[in-house]
Design a protein around this motif. Structure first.
Motif, PDB file in Angstrom:
ATOM      1  N   HIS A 522       0.965  -1.283   0.001  1.00 53.62           N
ATOM      2  CA  HIS A 522      -0.023   0.036  -0.110  1.00 53.62           C
ATOM      3  C   HIS A 522       0.611   1.503  -0.044  1.00 53.62           C
ATOM      4  CE1 HIS A 522      -0.972   2.514   3.453  1.00 53.62           C
ATOM      5  NE2 HIS A 522      -1.832   3.178   2.684  1.00 53.62           N
ATOM      6  N   PRO A 549      -1.694  10.329   4.767  1.00 57.11           N
ATOM      7  CA  PRO A 549      -1.687  10.558   3.267  1.00 57.11           C
ATOM      8  C   PRO A 549      -2.932  10.057   2.886  1.00 57.11           C
ATOM      9  CG  PRO A 549      -0.104   8.950   3.612  1.00 57.11           C
ATOM     10  CD  PRO A 549      -0.792   9.229   4.961  1.00 57.11           C
ATOM     11  N   THR A 550      -3.337   9.010   3.685  1.00 53.42           N
ATOM     12  CA  THR A 550      -4.687   8.455   3.247  1.00 53.42           C
ATOM     13  C   THR A 550      -5.081   7.614   4.596  1.00 53.42           C
ATOM     14  OG1 THR A 550      -5.883   6.743   2.125  1.00 53.42           O
ATOM     15  CG2 THR A 550      -3.627   6.433   2.366  1.00 53.42           C
ATOM     16  N   ARG A 581       0.027  15.142   0.872  1.00 54.65           N
ATOM     17  CA  ARG A 581       0.899  14.203   0.099  1.00 54.65           C
ATOM     18  C   ARG A 581       2.110  15.223  -0.466  1.00 54.65           C
ATOM     19  NH1 ARG A 581      -3.487  10.345  -2.906  1.00 54.65           N
ATOM     20  NH2 ARG A 581      -4.322   9.559  -1.029  1.00 54.65           N
ATOM     21  N   TRP A 598     -10.868  15.721   1.190  1.00 52.92           N
ATOM     22  CA  TRP A 598     -11.491  14.758   0.375  1.00 52.92           C
ATOM     23  C   TRP A 598     -12.529  14.042   1.386  1.00 52.92           C
ATOM     24  CZ3 TRP A 598      -7.784  10.053  -0.622  1.00 52.92           C
ATOM     25  CH2 TRP A 598      -7.345   9.554   0.618  1.00 52.92           C
TER      26      TRP A 598
END
Ligand code: 87F
Length: 944
Positions: A522, A549-550, A581, A598
């Motif tokens: 990942h 970053p996620t 990021r 997001w």
């Protein structure tokens, strides 16, 4: 230019075929590469001079990297086994980071401050990585190919360009060790020796943390301005550029990042009033106009003034510089008091960050520029006793004339009731001193959408008040006009995901290194983009922590705690947040920024099929966001194996098309993660039979990129065009105030319309500001993309009507006041549909079916997306082949040699998706690339 040269000597074991590599290195460096056979190995001496980079071209730079890679594989000095082992991907990601960061610089395509910033960022990244891992090398405790591939090009770049970088301690020690291991020695022939260079770096490394740059070495030692900046501990950077005698030459020779400016300097003298160094902004977009005749008045000088350019002798005496080398910082060398005092006059746009994040100016030399924030410049001037006079050149009488509105607006608004002759040339109210806020100059777009698309985009997002620039590269301020659009998307999306049983939640921003790196696939390839927090105040954190970053690795340990039985499934969570990021490619507001907003959905299910249903449901919501809210058509499809999210099982995507650039853009993705994360994070449940099972998962995300896509698709030569469903204001009412129609009379009429619109749920505004004239308001709301403008003049009131002007096509319709809200409500829906239809037509006319390779690049050059037969998901090599070949052929067709690696957009075509909607594939159709039997159609194009 100082000549530098370093010989990198290393003992490598090179089989005979690799002498070819040496030949290439020799060619590249334009100096002999010597090698001697000793005990079955060879001693290799590569001399790198700055002549090297001057001559470097695309291919030579790539070859250098190739050579470095080859050397990295061959040598017995480092642990080549690590390249294949479990840490192999980390080695590779460092090599890639080095290529992405340093290659464009070697090719001399990146210039100026941005480049300096990039290298500095890279050094900082290496440093924080070394600190956080507590290892002596980039990957682990033995040298690997990563060290070689980063250290050699970094040395080349640093020698050529940067004696002015700050070398953090740990990085410096690492570089010394690695080069030491390569037996780095210096060729004494150069003017600046390795020893001195090293000395400079050491000095820089010891500089206070807040100082990003200190005095440049070599030629800069004697530069008084640079020395002063260093003494005063100012944050600045300095870079070389071709000698530029005029401001125009400078603008052409030293390109700037968005939101930055050079300066134009006038050294003026008036017999009675003394000397003035006038500094204004100049860049590719604009130059602040200076009317010397009006300047006296603007400066408040008493009596008659006759400001003239001072001669060269006076310039030398007063500022110690030659013509063409002047900058505002030179005021530090002038006399602040007395008869021969020089007053520094600064354009107010240079003094705060509201317009420019960085100011570039000459430090007494016109082959260099110093870059710093307005705050740093002002602080420096203050600390050297310079008190500048700050002027708003926009309010100088001659310059105060409002910028012309686009041609369309320059016409008089429709004549009202005969004799309504008010001047409305798109500007602030003329005369009477009443126009606009001080210092605010609303400019029209500087270029057309199809003339210079990137510039057009930059202007649109600024003029529409969507984006403001910030002093950290890649970070932007989302102003209310864009943030409201995001909020509307959020509102819609929240309603829809609720229907699917998804709940909102919020997880922490930080993630520990252990967790982040738990699922290796990942993080693979993404590692260089992860930003780390390493300090609190002055103290190092015991363990560095990453900024999300996620959130897979943040959420899934909790999933593991919460999911025990099949009764706990499905678990469907969504989070609205920001992510970071640290991109190395050039940023573009909304499309590619270092921090963005997001929603990320994360779900867990009992079966693969359940997960797959969720994947498709999320994807369809994304399609609807684009098509139903933003009026942007998208293609839904599967990502190929090469393009899918590596940590998952399968990725679906919605792809949009931007005609202005001829590029596709990934709109949002929805992943079926399979059981990969479930296995890593131990997300297990007992099924109905009591057996232990691993959960099936999905993740899906939609970002503020949506806003950028919408702007690019619909905007026109006047500015933004907003689809009604997401327009923060759908209808604006502008009264045409004149003697015949005073505000008191227009107001009740307009307010009645406003009330009716609002009662029907329309987002409307009555622009009753008196300091702007109607022409200015038309222009303002058009730039902001408001779908409908209602103009109310005396005749409209007489006839109980209002004139409605539609933003998307300029149509004008007179609407009776009774029932105006219902009519406009329908009209807005109609506009929404028509905008979608127009965008779809534009997109469709650029999608072509191509079945032979010979037609591929010609279509690519026509800005088309190509739907081609393809041999299927297992042929990654052929995908790579298309990328490389389409790039080469495109470059050839354009007669260009290469492209800037840091540009986020390549000339190469890549696969966008395997569309869900597949045209018929006749038996025996061959893959466009491999010639093997085709199994599906795949969509290709240039992309963002
Ligand atoms: C950057 C740094 C570290 C993308 C990254 O698409 C990790 C990553 O995992 C990373 N950039 N990704 C992939 C994100 C996958 C997925 N996450 C949830 C999405 C949608 C929302």
């Amino acid at each position: 230019m100082v000549t530098t040269s370093t010989t990198i000597k290393c003992r490598v074991s090179i089989p005979s075929c690799d002498k070819d590599i040496l030949a290439v290195v020799s060619q590249l460096t334009d100096t002999p590469v010597t090698f001697e056979a000793k005990d079955g190995a060879l001693d290799l001496n590569v001399t790198v001079t700055n002549a090297f980079t001057k001559k470097t071209t695309e291919s030579t730079a790539v070859s250098l990297l190739g050579c470095v890679r080859q050397l990295a594989q061959r040598t017995d000095l480092w642990d080549s086994a690590a390249c294949n082992g479990s840490t192999g991907f980390l080695v590779e990601s460092w090599i890639q980071a080095s290529e992405q960061t340093l290659l464009p610089i070697l090719r001399n395509k990146s210039k100026g401050d941005l480049l300096l910033e990039t290298v500095q960022d890279f050094l900082n990244k290496i440093d924080s990585h070394l600190k956080s891992s507590n290892h002596a090398y980039l990957v682990g405790d033995t040298p690997t190919a990563a060290d070689v591939c980063v250290a050699i090009p970094l040395t080349v770049v640093a020698l050529e360009h940067y004696t002015t970088l700050t070398w953090p301690d740990k990085t410096f020690a690492w570089l010394e060790t690695v080069l030491g291991q390569l037996e780095a020695v210096v060729d004494g022939a150069a003017a600046m020796s390795w020893g001195k260079w090293k000395g400079n770096l050491k000095g820089a490394a010891a500089a206070p943390a807040a100082t990003t740059t200190t005095a440049a070495a070599g030629g800069d030692d004697d530069n008084k301005i640079i020395n002063l900046l260093t003494q005063h501990k100012v944050e600045f950077s300095v870079y070389d550029h071709p000698l530029s005698k005029t401001a125009e030459e400078l603008v052409a020779n030293a390109p700037l990042a968005d939101g930055e400016t050079h300066t134009k300097n006038l050294f003026l003298r008036d017999k009675k009033h003394g000397m003035f160094l006038v500094t204004v902004a100049t860049n590719a977009k604009e130059t602040t106009p200076v009317q010397t005749k009006e300047l006296g008045k603007l400066l408040g000088l008493q009596g008659k003034t006759n400001l003239r350019m001072a001669d060269e002798k006076t310039l030398m005496e007063q500022l110690q510089v030659k013509p063409g080398c002047v900058g505002p910082l030179c005021a530090a060398l002038a006399k602040p008091e007395g008869d021969d005092k020089v007053t520094l006059v600064l354009d107010q746009t240079l003094t705060t960050t509201s317009k420019y994040a960085k100011i570039h100016s000459h430090p007494m030399q016109n082959d260099k520029s110093v870059s710093m924030t307005p705050d740093a410049m002002m602080a420096f001037l203050k600390s050297v006793g310079v008190e500048p006079t700050i002027l708003d050149f926009g309010s100088a009488p001659a310059a105060a004339a409002p910028a012309p509105a686009p041609k369309k607006q320059q016409q008089q608004p429709k004549k009202q009731g005969g004799g309504d002759k008010q001047k409305q040339q798109g500007g602030k109210k003329q005369g009477g001193g009443g126009g606009g806020k001080k210092g605010e100059t609303l400019l029209a777009l500087q270029c057309k959408k199809d003339e210079n698309f990137p510039q057009w985009y930059t202007d649109v997002i600024k003029l529409s008040e969507m984006i403001a620039y910030y002093d950290i590269s890649g970070c932007y301020i989302l102003r209310p006009w864009s943030y409201k659009i995001w909020e509307m998307m959020q509102d819609w999306f929240n309603v829809e995901i609720r229907k699917l049983g998804v709940d909102n939640c919020y997880f922490p921003l930080f993630v520990s290194q252990d967790r982040l790196e738990k699922e290796k696939d990942h993080v693979e390839g993404f590692a260089p983009e992860v930003a780390w927090v390493t300090k609190s105040g002055d103290a190092d954190l015991a363990k560095p922590i990453a900024i999300r970053p996620t959130s897979e690795t943040i959420m899934y340990p909790a999933f593991s705690d919460w999911i025990k039985s099949h009764r706990d499934l499905p678990l469907k969570l969504n989070q609205w947040s920001n992510v970071v990021r640290w991109e190395f490619k050039y940023p573009t507001p909304f499309l590619r920024s270092r921090e963005f907003l997001w929603q990320e959905g994360h779900t867990a299910h009992a079966t693969y099929d359940d997960a797959q249903v969720m994947v498709m449901q999320a994807l369809d919501l994304y399609r609807r966001v684009y098509e139903e809210l933003l009026a942007v058509p998208v293609v839904r499809g599967y990502k190929t194996e090469a393009e899918k999210f590596a940590g998952g099982h399968m990725t679906t995507t919605v792809e949009a098309y931007i005609q202005g650039s001829g590029r596709a853009i990934q709109g949002a993705t929805s992943h079926n993660l399979g059981q990969n994360f479930g296995k890593m994070f131990d997300i297990k449940f007992q099924d109905e039979k009591g057996e232990s099972q691993i959960a099936w998962q999905t993740s899906w995300g939609l970002t503020t990129r949506t806003i950028g896509v919408m702007i690019m698709v619909h905007g026109d030569d006047t500015g933004l065009v907003l689809p009604p469903r997401v327009a923060p204001i759908q209808v604006v009412i502008v009264p045409i105030i004149s003697k015949k129609l005073p505000m008191e009379q227009a107001k009740p009429y307009c307010e009645a319309i406003l009330q009716e619109l609002e009662e029907l749920g329309l987002r409307a505004k009555f622009d009753d500001r008196t300091m702007y004239n109607p022409g200015w308001k038309y222009n303002h709301w058009e730039q902001k993309g408001v779908p409908v403008r209602i103009e109310v003049g005396p005749r409209d009131i007489e006839q109980k009507q209002a004139r409605c002007v539609l933003r998307y096509n300029g149509d004008k319709i007179d609407v009776n006041i009774d029932g105006i809200a219902t009519i406009l409500k329908d009209k807005l829906e109609d506009i929404q549909e028509k905008m979608f239809a127009k965008a779809k037509e534009a997109r469709d006319s650029h999608v072509v079916q191509v079945t032979e390779w010979k037609d591929f690049v010609p279509n690519l050059e026509l800005n088309n997306l190509m739907l081609t037969p393809w041999c299927g998901g297992e042929h990654e090599d052929w995908e790579e082949w298309v990328k490389t070949t389409s790039r080469e052929e495109s470059l050839k067709a354009r007669g260009e040699e290469g492209e800037d690696e840091k540009t986020a957009t390549s000339l190469a075509a890549k696969t966008l998706c395997i569309p869900f909607d597949q045209p018929e594939l006749p038996e025996g159709t061959k893959c466009i690339a491999s010639g093997k039997p085709a199994t599906c159609w795949v969509l290709w194009g240039r992309s963002y």
